[in-house]
Design a protein around this motif. Structure first.
Motif, PDB file in Angstrom:
ATOM      1  N   ASN A   1       0.789  -1.270   0.052  1.00  0.00           N
ATOM      2  CA  ASN A   1       0.052  -0.040   0.051  1.00  0.00           C
ATOM      3  C   ASN A   1       0.850   1.102   0.065  1.00  0.00           C
ATOM      4  OD1 ASN A   1      -2.732  -1.142  -0.093  1.00  0.00           O
ATOM      5  ND2 ASN A   1      -2.600  -1.539   2.130  1.00  0.00           N
TER       6      ASN A   1
ATOM      7  N   LEU B   1      -3.659   8.634  -9.518  1.00  0.00           N
ATOM      8  CA  LEU B   1      -4.713   7.900  -8.886  1.00  0.00           C
ATOM      9  C   LEU B   1      -5.724   6.834  -9.796  1.00  0.00           C
ATOM     10  CD1 LEU B   1      -6.840  10.166  -6.099  1.00  0.00           C
ATOM     11  CD2 LEU B   1      -5.530   8.140  -5.732  1.00  0.00           C
TER      12      LEU B   1
ATOM     13  N   ASN C   1      -2.841   4.090 -10.908  1.00  0.00           N
ATOM     14  CA  ASN C   1      -2.709   3.457  -9.885  1.00  0.00           C
ATOM     15  C   ASN C   1      -1.998   2.100 -10.017  1.00  0.00           C
ATOM     16  OD1 ASN C   1      -2.925   2.903  -7.189  1.00  0.00           O
ATOM     17  ND2 ASN C   1      -5.192   2.797  -6.963  1.00  0.00           N
TER      18      ASN C   1
ATOM     19  N   ARG D   1      -0.467  -0.546  -4.824  1.00  0.00           N
ATOM     20  CA  ARG D   1      -1.676   0.029  -4.840  1.00  0.00           C
ATOM     21  C   ARG D   1      -1.751   1.412  -4.245  1.00  0.00           C
ATOM     22  NH1 ARG D   1      -6.421  -0.064  -1.857  1.00  0.00           N
ATOM     23  NH2 ARG D   1      -8.117   0.715  -3.056  1.00  0.00           N
ATOM     24  N   ILE D   2      -2.086   2.456  -4.398  1.00  0.00           N
ATOM     25  CA  ILE D   2      -2.451   3.742  -3.642  1.00  0.00           C
ATOM     26  C   ILE D   2      -3.900   3.363  -2.894  1.00  0.00           C
ATOM     27  CG2 ILE D   2      -2.876   6.283  -3.879  1.00  0.00           C
ATOM     28  CD1 ILE D   2      -1.443   6.287  -6.533  1.00  0.00           C
ATOM     29  N   SER D   3      -3.462   3.423  -1.785  1.00  0.00           N
ATOM     30  CA  SER D   3      -4.653   3.048  -0.930  1.00  0.00           C
ATOM     31  C   SER D   3      -5.136   4.406   0.163  1.00  0.00           C
ATOM     32  CB  SER D   3      -4.375   2.126   0.250  1.00  0.00           C
ATOM     33  OG  SER D   3      -3.188   2.492   1.134  1.00  0.00           O
ATOM     34  N   ALA D   4      -4.468   5.460  -0.299  1.00  0.00           N
ATOM     35  CA  ALA D   4      -5.061   6.747   0.699  1.00  0.00           C
ATOM     36  C   ALA D   4      -4.455   7.940  -0.533  1.00  0.00           C
ATOM     37  CB  ALA D   4      -4.526   6.669   1.887  1.00  0.00           C
TER      38      ALA D   4
ATOM     39  N   ILE E   1     -14.338   9.469  -2.520  1.00  0.00           N
ATOM     40  CA  ILE E   1     -13.505   8.627  -2.948  1.00  0.00           C
ATOM     41  C   ILE E   1     -13.284   9.003  -4.596  1.00  0.00           C
ATOM     42  CG2 ILE E   1     -13.725   6.161  -3.840  1.00  0.00           C
ATOM     43  CD1 ILE E   1     -15.047   5.607  -1.155  1.00  0.00           C
TER      44      ILE E   1
ATOM     45  N   VAL F   1     -10.239   5.348  -4.468  1.00  0.00           N
ATOM     46  CA  VAL F   1      -9.363   5.579  -3.291  1.00  0.00           C
ATOM     47  C   VAL F   1      -9.660   6.840  -2.485  1.00  0.00           C
ATOM     48  CG1 VAL F   1      -7.002   6.256  -2.724  1.00  0.00           C
ATOM     49  CG2 VAL F   1      -7.462   4.711  -4.742  1.00  0.00           C
TER      50      VAL F   1
END
Lengths: 208, 208
Positions: free
Chosen positions: A82, A96, A99, A107-110, A122, A126
């Motif tokens: 992450n 984003l 990704n 993975r971009i999680s935030a 979102i 994300v």
């Protein structure tokens, strides 16, 4: 394992091509064929592979599935990494949407931003948090890597904040050369500088 | 002028920092100060500068305006370089909005796409043409550099087309290793690979 940085940089490329070969149903690949596909000379490939033990057989070439499994482990493709994205502007939004998921297990999680029009939503699957939540989210999600796509004047401040929150590696898209403790890995990708270098090379060729 | 690639890559960085110093009204900078700002050791800076003749005086440091003028000429910052952007998707749009103009004298002057919702419009001040007009526009505008932000499966085809139209340098954001004649300069910036390399380095540090 201590391998040269140049070798480490080529590993994802090897992995990528092995995945393509695998998906195409190929079982083996000759060293010449592999060299042509990744555009790296066979000698360098052999040297790179030698850091991980002998992976090919003379006169046979390489076994695609064996190699793929091997690099998957090396690159930790079998578990998800992450990543935090700090700065959801134009470039941030593009990242984003991209990704990294099609080709990597990263993975971009935030996402984080200060713009109230972006936060609390979102985007491309994300969650985008207010930057005030940066420390808590990075720590809660045990995120070790941050992508920095913020304006130059706040780059150092936000780098300090993600490092304080536990980040160990920063991919820096800002033009700033960030200061950080020596155990922090910083990779700067300044697109303007890259483009300028390319233009410079063309130009110096013209003059020859 | 034949200078090492490593030196050439540092020139835009030197230029950037000299501009900042100049804008801040600084007239001279010590070699220590300069080295700290760009985070490159003084010995490398001296060696880089030596390719262009002696530019500093012992005990005085560097004259900001002199150096800036010098690098401006080297990097052709005194004339505009037009660049084509092929592929106006997420990343392409982000690059159009960014457009390099704040820090360089490079400008994306034409975008190309196949999506009829994008073409025939002006996006972030830049006209986006149908890819059918690629050859004519690149030739009419005498564009020598193209940025490639297209899907992987059409990357080689479009690289061939921009080269046929007269492009000499490609900044390649696709994961494909492009084939091109040897007089064409290709700079690949595969974001997924860069991120994977960063993750790999962190990981191999953990294991030590």
């Amino acid at each position: 394992m201590n391998i040269p940085k140049a070798t480490a940089k080529r590993l994802p490329l090897y992995y990528r091509y092995l995945s393509i070969l695998h998906d195409a149903g190929k079982k083996k690949v000759s060293s010449t064929e592999f060299s042509e596909a990744v555009q790296i000379d066979s000698a360098s490939i052999r040297r790179d592979f030698s850091y991980f033990g002998a992976l090919g057989k003379r006169g046979y070439g390489y076994d695609v599935d064996d190699l793929l499994d091997f690099f998957k482990k090396i690159l930790n493709q079998d578990r998800l990494t992450n990543v935090a994205l700090v700065g959801v502007g134009n470039l941030g939004k593009a990242l984003l949407n991209y990704n990294f998921k099609s080709s990597t297990n990263i993975r971009i999680s935030a996402g984080f931003d200060i713009n109230p029009e972006m936060t609390g939503k979102i985007v491309a699957g994300v969650p985008v948090y207010d930057v005030k939540e940066l420390e808590k989210q990075i720590s809660d999600q045990q995120i070790k890597i941050a992508i920095l796509t913020v304006p130059a004047d706040v780059a150092q401040k936000l780098a300090d904040e993600v490092i304080a929150a536990g980040v160990k590696g920063i991919m820096n898209f800002t033009p700033i050369r960030l200061s950080a403790p020596s155990d922090i890995q910083i990779q700067t990708l300044d697109l303007a500088t890259e483009l300028q270098t390319l233009a410079y090379f063309l130009d110096s060729k013209d003059k020859k």
